[in-house]
Enzyme design. Sequence first.
Site, PDB file in Angstrom:
ATOM      1  N   ARG A  19       0.456  -0.692  -3.594  1.00  0.00           N
ATOM      2  CA  ARG A  19       1.492   0.506  -3.722  1.00  0.00           C
ATOM      3  C   ARG A  19       1.717   0.416  -5.492  1.00  0.00           C
ATOM      4  O   ARG A  19       1.526   1.427  -6.146  1.00  0.00           O
ATOM      5  CB  ARG A  19       2.667   0.506  -2.864  1.00  0.00           C
ATOM      6  CG  ARG A  19       2.138   1.091  -1.504  1.00  0.00           C
ATOM      7  CD  ARG A  19       3.384   1.290  -0.652  1.00  0.00           C
ATOM      8  NE  ARG A  19       4.122  -0.214  -0.303  1.00  0.00           N
ATOM      9  CZ  ARG A  19       5.109  -0.524   0.026  1.00  0.00           C
ATOM     10  NH1 ARG A  19       5.818   0.533   0.533  1.00  0.00           N
ATOM     11  NH2 ARG A  19       5.580  -1.739   0.076  1.00  0.00           N
ATOM     12  N   ASN A  37       2.940   2.809   2.809  1.00  0.00           N
ATOM     13  CA  ASN A  37       2.057   1.851   3.807  1.00  0.00           C
ATOM     14  C   ASN A  37       2.578   2.617   5.144  1.00  0.00           C
ATOM     15  O   ASN A  37       3.538   2.768   5.295  1.00  0.00           O
ATOM     16  CB  ASN A  37       2.975   0.637   3.692  1.00  0.00           C
ATOM     17  CG  ASN A  37       2.155  -0.250   3.022  1.00  0.00           C
ATOM     18  OD1 ASN A  37       1.115  -0.565   2.624  1.00  0.00           O
ATOM     19  ND2 ASN A  37       3.210  -1.663   2.785  1.00  0.00           N
TER      20      ASN A  37
END
Length: 746
Positions: A19, A37
């Site tokens: 990320r 996620n």
Amino acid sequence: MRDRGRILVRGIVQGVGFRPFVYARAHALGIRGTVKNTGSQVEIDAWGDRFDEFLADVCRGPPLSRIDSVEILPLSGSPPAGFGILISSSGTLSGMIPPDVATCGECVGDLFDEKSRYRGYFATSCVNCGPRYSIIESLPYDRERTSMFSFTMCPECGMEYTDPACRRHHAQTIACPVCGPRLTLMDSDGRAMEIGDPIGEAAELLDAGDILAIRGIGGFHIACTEERAGELKARLGRTEQPFAVMVREDALDRMARIGDEDWVLLRSEVHPIAVLVKRDPSAHAAISNLHTIGCMLPYAPLHHLLFARLKAPLLIMTSANMPGYPMITEIDTAVGKLRGQVDYYLTHDRRILNRCDDSVIRDGFIIRLSRGIAPKRTRIDLGPSCILGVGPELSSNVTIYKDGFAITSPHVGHVRNPPTLAYLEETAERIRGWLGAEYDVIAHDLHPSFLSTGYARALAEETGAELVPVQHHRAHVAATTLEPCIGITIDGVGYGDDGRVWGGEVFGGQVPHLDRVGHLEEVPMPGGDLATRFPERMLYGILPDERVLGLLMERGWTDIQCGVLARQVERGVNVAWASSTGRVLDAVSALLGICRERTYDGEPAMRLESAASGGKASEWPLEFVQKPGAEVLSTRSLVRRAFDEYLEAKESGGNQEQKAVSDIAASVQFNLARGIAHIAIHAAHESGLSRIALSGGVVYNAAIRETIRREVEQPGLSLLMNREYPLGDGCISYGQCVWAGMVKRE
Ligand SMILES: [Zn+2]
Ligand SMILES: [Zn+2]
């Protein structure tokens, strides 16, 4: 030219800084949107003129990621003002969490940087390094589901965590001396000592000769300097087994011959123990009486800091456990079990949720699949069934197959006692939970009385899953290749189709149809397992000759002992029949007086290899017997030849004898390897197959492996060996899954 899309990325995308990586790329390319996620994947909503460039970057991923697939879906609605990282939503996992990763160069830099707030801090890490598997409770991988959750980030860590320009942006393991885990030095009774600098103090104690238990990433090590190796052996009651050492990088080159490939591995994100050939075979004998020594470089910040303070260039670092039991992870357990063995404890207060031993590698082949490598994930199509492979008995782990991926756990150990079985079950259960797996099939060893077989049966009863027994040596081949092949498996012992002890096997065909087309001669193991522990018994089993009894009497066997042994073999009472390669090597090791009692698994054969490393091999005639459907190599004739040469050498005595022992050891390995290779070559010619798969613990023996390679490549056959899984029994749970998947597909 696209300007928007929802990107779904599957693979190892959690715990690898995915990320933050996406965030940074979005920032650089002026992309607006979000990333999150979802447990099974990373989901990115992106808008911007440079979408295609952004997508190309995402497909590459950050260094530790492994991307299986990238899917792009249409996206409607309007973009947010900037780019944001959203909170994870939970779900089961189709990818897998990464293994624990050795400290990266930048974090090591921080440890010794005057200006860094991580200077001297033993538990620093970033998105590119640090613990993962060992600290994760459940998924998705976020701090609240790890053992870092009990450490509340201080404002400064909080700032770095949310700063996209920082290497610790969204690093779930971020921690500093203010807010993170702390070290404590404890005395032998487990009482915390009031000390400002536990690492400096620990280094001084080690240099002064104390023995310390050190709580690391995946469990406790016992550490001391080389000078104290003898004392450590005495305290552990461990007389012969070599220790692994952690070595300062600048000292390593002086100790061992290190190839380029070894250096790459030693310095990789795995930082394994590499089994290296010593420069001087007689050096460091208190650590290892073999010609090899297992070495690793410091891999955690704690190690780097400790070595910066130590005067000693190396430390023995051996896993802290009771022999045959799992490594100790809890402080209370350590203090209870290591009493009398260690003088101090250097511990920290971050819980180890999943135990993980050090990985071991030799010549690029994995011996122990663990820290830095496992959980190991392999893309393979084994059909629709969800499969659990429970492994064999020794060097076990578990593998779960689901939806195109096999996931293998870290090393569990020898599943010969209830605590290790419990650890195997826990490990399987945890990974099963992460994957959301529901077993259709449970694959297990053919051996009816292995604890792992019992576990498989009980679990099948409970879940309704179907049981698939898999013969040990065929599982080795299945772990190596799915192609039609001649499969050689040479190892210690495994349960054969006929209930006999196998271990020198040649198969022909294709998984799951492998016919046993050749093997080593079946010889008696007088006293069954006793012949494994005392290989002189094995020698007489192979060569039931008066002269062997004469040699044993010279070595202190009594008339009565010899009489019992002779009667056992003559009448076949309490005798197992074995075609094991390991047992033949053991017998020769005993014959040559190299190892007369085995104190750890594989010891006689390993010491034979060390003795052989200085010897010169001669070619001996090979005898084969054709049985219906199988060609058999006479190991008796090889051992007899070795025996005759040994008796002759003994006459000459002294240095001559030493030299002869090395030469005989080398010759036995050489001719045994040739014999096995020839069975495979004959079978290949008969069947028209051109691939030879080679597996089994004996293949770690470099002399045997290279002889087989030369022999099979000479007539133009190709040799396959597995570099992704252990050659030894650490590949079996995976091989069981592969085998069972292929059985179910038919
Ligand atoms: Zn780092
Ligand atoms: Zn902090």
